[in-house]
Structure formats: structure tokens, C-alpha cells
Design an enzyme around this catalytic site. Structure first.
Site, PDB file in Angstrom:
ATOM      1  N   TYR A 142      13.491   2.623   7.176  1.00  0.00           N
ATOM      2  CA  TYR A 142      13.392   2.654   8.293  1.00  0.00           C
ATOM      3  C   TYR A 142      14.741   3.714   8.449  1.00  0.00           C
ATOM      4  O   TYR A 142      15.266   4.020   9.727  1.00  0.00           O
ATOM      5  CB  TYR A 142      13.437   1.835   9.520  1.00  0.00           C
ATOM      6  N   LYS A 187       6.687  -4.473  -5.185  1.00  0.00           N
ATOM      7  CA  LYS A 187       6.894  -3.131  -5.672  1.00  0.00           C
ATOM      8  C   LYS A 187       7.121  -2.529  -7.090  1.00  0.00           C
ATOM      9  O   LYS A 187       7.391  -1.953  -7.376  1.00  0.00           O
ATOM     10  CB  LYS A 187       5.877  -2.115  -4.798  1.00  0.00           C
ATOM     11  N   ASP A 219       0.282  -4.636  -2.735  1.00  0.00           N
ATOM     12  CA  ASP A 219      -0.934  -4.326  -2.168  1.00  0.00           C
ATOM     13  C   ASP A 219      -1.889  -5.437  -2.356  1.00  0.00           C
ATOM     14  O   ASP A 219      -2.534  -6.310  -1.746  1.00  0.00           O
ATOM     15  CB  ASP A 219      -1.168  -3.511  -3.141  1.00  0.00           C
ATOM     16  N   ASP A 243       6.839  -4.921   7.635  1.00  0.00           N
ATOM     17  CA  ASP A 243       5.767  -4.722   8.797  1.00  0.00           C
ATOM     18  C   ASP A 243       4.427  -4.098   9.073  1.00  0.00           C
ATOM     19  O   ASP A 243       4.194  -5.072  10.119  1.00  0.00           O
ATOM     20  CB  ASP A 243       6.900  -2.702   9.185  1.00  0.00           C
ATOM     21  N   ASP A 247       1.933  -7.248  11.148  1.00  0.00           N
ATOM     22  CA  ASP A 247       0.615  -6.888  11.693  1.00  0.00           C
ATOM     23  C   ASP A 247      -0.804  -7.261  11.139  1.00  0.00           C
ATOM     24  O   ASP A 247      -1.791  -7.697  12.021  1.00  0.00           O
ATOM     25  CB  ASP A 247       0.664  -5.726  12.409  1.00  0.00           C
TER      26      ASP A 247
END
Length: 353
Positions: A142, A187, A219, A243, A247
Site C-alpha cells: 500500500y 507467505k 492461504d 486487509d 474483512d
């Protein structure tokens, strides 16, 4: 206690839920003898429309001079549907986080027994889920170097050791106050940035021998949150993964309108609901104010005012138990209550408690 609060209502349903948050903040202050001074400021699309900047200098100054920020949400379809827009409401949110040094986003994921039926997950899976996601907020893709062209584009997922260390310490401190279990999500089998995260986490974990630490690829973590959300206590991860996962976690409860968050760091802390601006509901008096109101509870607790926070949480629980709910979480055949009515009921409950 005397508190100066910056109020950033933002866009869409933001002004509506902000009013209810302020109402509950004021009612609680009056009950416990605190003095609250409010200063409102522009942010997001409202600020772009007014001054051309989603986080103008005046707003930054107001936030800097405040003890805390009560923020609602930003976003507007006229920017979402324009890929050529050079200024967007969300840039104001990113600028606020960066300029205020808010590197840690704390998002509690908690279920309400009376709303289990609203969750997309089965009762035996979701009941009792209670964990916190600690998301690094000012690094990664970001904020990394970017390139956007017609034939190529990239976002750089850059992290420094110092950035990773400070967010991990936040996670471990929360774990020490809870069930002493930290899950580091990365990851590392693919990304160099994640391998730095894992290396630093393995080092930092040695400073907290009382805490059980495990590591999970993002994942796998996304699947585990759906299959067994009760496994988690404190989850810590980088900006982009956080993020997405937060959610996903919000859906476990059955409504994004139920969950608050706090963003903390070196500057003025910000307290906000996790949901967006839901512009389609603007002005309809149907938006759920509970996430905003629970953000107020987190604000009080940040300053060590645990009784005040508990009073708000008890009032929210009471409103749910009495079926004083906005449409998306109301029981079948239940009476209709709007944003204003729910907020007022909770404020009145606090006044009478």
C-alpha cells in the site's frame, strides 16, 4: 478525565453513524464525570469536494492536537467508477494512517450468541469465536514504490526489520493479556518479504516464552478462519494480507456493522468501524451504528477507562437482547429500528444504568 476528540464523519453513511457514536461517547462521559471536547474535520470524498484534498492539512492539525480520533468511513461511487481519477477518498485514509504514525490496526473478531444464526457458518463452528487480528498498517504494497502504465504496473511489498519488530511486539503484548497464543501469518514459501517476517518473528518469540507461537501461510489461514475460527487468539500479519483476512473475519459474525477497530502507533490513535461507506444506504436511516459505538468502547479502554468501555458493551448487548436492531440483523417479524433509534436507545440505557 478531559478528552479532546477529533470527529471525522467522512462519506456515505459516515455522518449518520458518527452522530450516534458521539451521542454514546457523550452519554458515557456524563455518567462517569468526564469532559469531552469535540472538533469536526473533513476527510475522504467530502474533503475532496470541499478543498480538493482527501486529508487536508487542517484535518491533520486537528487530529494531531486531539487525544483521539473518532472516524467513520470514506468512499464514493463517483471515484470508484472512474479509473482515471487522480485523487481518491481512500487516499485520505492512507494519508491519515501514515502521517499519524498509525502502524498497528487492532481488529477484534467476536461473535454474539443472539446473532449466531446470522453467521454464514454453522453454529458449532462459529460459536465462541473470539480473536484479534493485528494488521501492520503503514508498510507493504500500500505504501511501497509503485508503477502504473498501460503495459505494466507493479506495487512493491517492502518491509524493514524495524517495521516488523514493532508490530510483532504489539501482537505479543495483546496475547499476554489474552490466551497467550500468537499466529504469524505470511507467505514465506514464496515471498522474500514474508521470509523476513518469519525470521524476525522467530527471534521476537524468544522474548515471550509464555506465549505459544505458530506460523501459517495466508492461504491456509484464510481457510482455517472458516473451518475453525476458535483456533485463533491473536493473529498478526502484514498490510495486504491483514486487509483481506480482517474483512473475511468480519463475516463470521454475520454483519460487518458489528465490529470496531483501533489504529495506534506513534501519534493520535484512531477508532473506527471496520465497514465502508455503503453509499447506497446514505440518508436512509438503516445503517447499523453498533460498530461505531463499539469503537467508542475501544476508545475509552485505550485510556484505561475499563468501566466506561464495559458500560457501552453492556448497553450494546442489552440492545441486541431486546431486539433493538437495524434491519440487517433484526429477527424475523421484529420491529423496525433505524440508525438513530438504535443509537438513542443505547444512549438512554447508559444514562439509566
Amino acid at each position: 478525565m478531559k478528552l479532546n476528540i477529533a470527529v471525522l464523519a467522512g462519506d456515505g453513511i459516515g455522518p449518520e453513524i458518527s452522530v450516534e457514536g458521539v451521542k454514546v461517547l457523550t452519554a458515557t462521559a456524563q455518567k462517569f464525570g468526564h469532559e469531552i471536547n469535540y472538533t469536526s474535520a473533513l476527510v475522504g470524498a467530502a474533503a475532496i469536494d470541499e478543498v480538493g484534498d482527501p486529508f487536508p492539512q487542517e484535518t491533520f492539525d486537528i487530529c494531531t492536537n486531539a487525544d483521539a480520533v473518532l472516524f467513520s468511513c470514506v468512499g464514493d461511487p463517483k471515484f470508484d467508477n472512474n479509473p482515471n481519477a487522480t485523487v481518491r477518498p481512500e487516499q485520505g485514509l492512507l494519508a491519515m494512517r501514515k502521517k499519524l504514525g498509525l502502524f498497528a490496526n487492532i481488529r477484534p473478531i467476536q461473535t454474539f450468541d443472539c446473532l449466531i444464526h446470522k453467521s454464514p457458518l454453522k453454529d458449532d463452528i462459529v460459536r465462541g469465536a473470539d480473536f484479534i487480528c493485528i494488521r501492520e498498517l503503514t508498510g507493504g504494497m500500500y505504501f511501497g514504490e509503485k508503477c502504473e502504465g498501460e503495459e505494466m504496473a507493479y506495487d512493491t511489498n517492502k518491509y524493514t526489520r524495524a517495521e516488523v519488530e514493532r508490530i510483532l511486539h504489539v501482537a505479543y503484548k495483546y496475547a499476554m493479556q489474552r490466551r497467550r497464543h500468537v499466529t504469524v501469518v505470511d507467505k514465506a514459501n514464496v515471498l522474500a518479504s514474508s521470509r523476513l517476517w518469519r525470521k524476525v518473528a522467530q527471534e521476537i518469540s524468544q522474548q515471550y516464552p509464555e506465549v505459544t507461537t505458530d506460523y501459517m501461510y495466508v492461504d491456509n489461514a484464510s481457510m482455517r478462519m472458516i473451518q475453525d475460527p476458535g483456533f485463533f487468539d491473536v493473529m498478526v500479519t502484514e498490510n495486504t494480507f491483514g486487509d483481506i483476512l480482517t474483512d473475511e473475519g468480519s463475516c463470521i459474525t454475520g454483519s460487518m456493522g458489528l465490529l470496531p477497530s483501533a489504529s495506534t502507533g506513534t501519534g493520535t490513535p484512531v477508532f473506527e468501524p471496520i465497514h465502508g461507506s455503503w453509499p447506497q444506504a446514505k440518508g436512509l436511516n438503516i445503517a447499523n451504528p453498533l460498530a461505531q459505538i463499539l469503537s467508542v468502547a475501544m476508545l475509552y479502554e485505550y485510556f484505561g477507562l475499563e468501566k466506561e468501555g464495559k458500560t457501552i458493551r453492556d448497553a450494546v448487548d442489552a440492545s441486541l437482547a431486546a431486539n433493538i436492531r437495524t434491519p440487517e440483523i433484526q429477527v424475523a417479524g421484529g420491529e423496525k429500528y433505524g440508525t438513530k433509534e438504535v443509537g438513542q436507545w443505547i444512549a438512554d440505557y447508559i444514562n439509566k444504568a
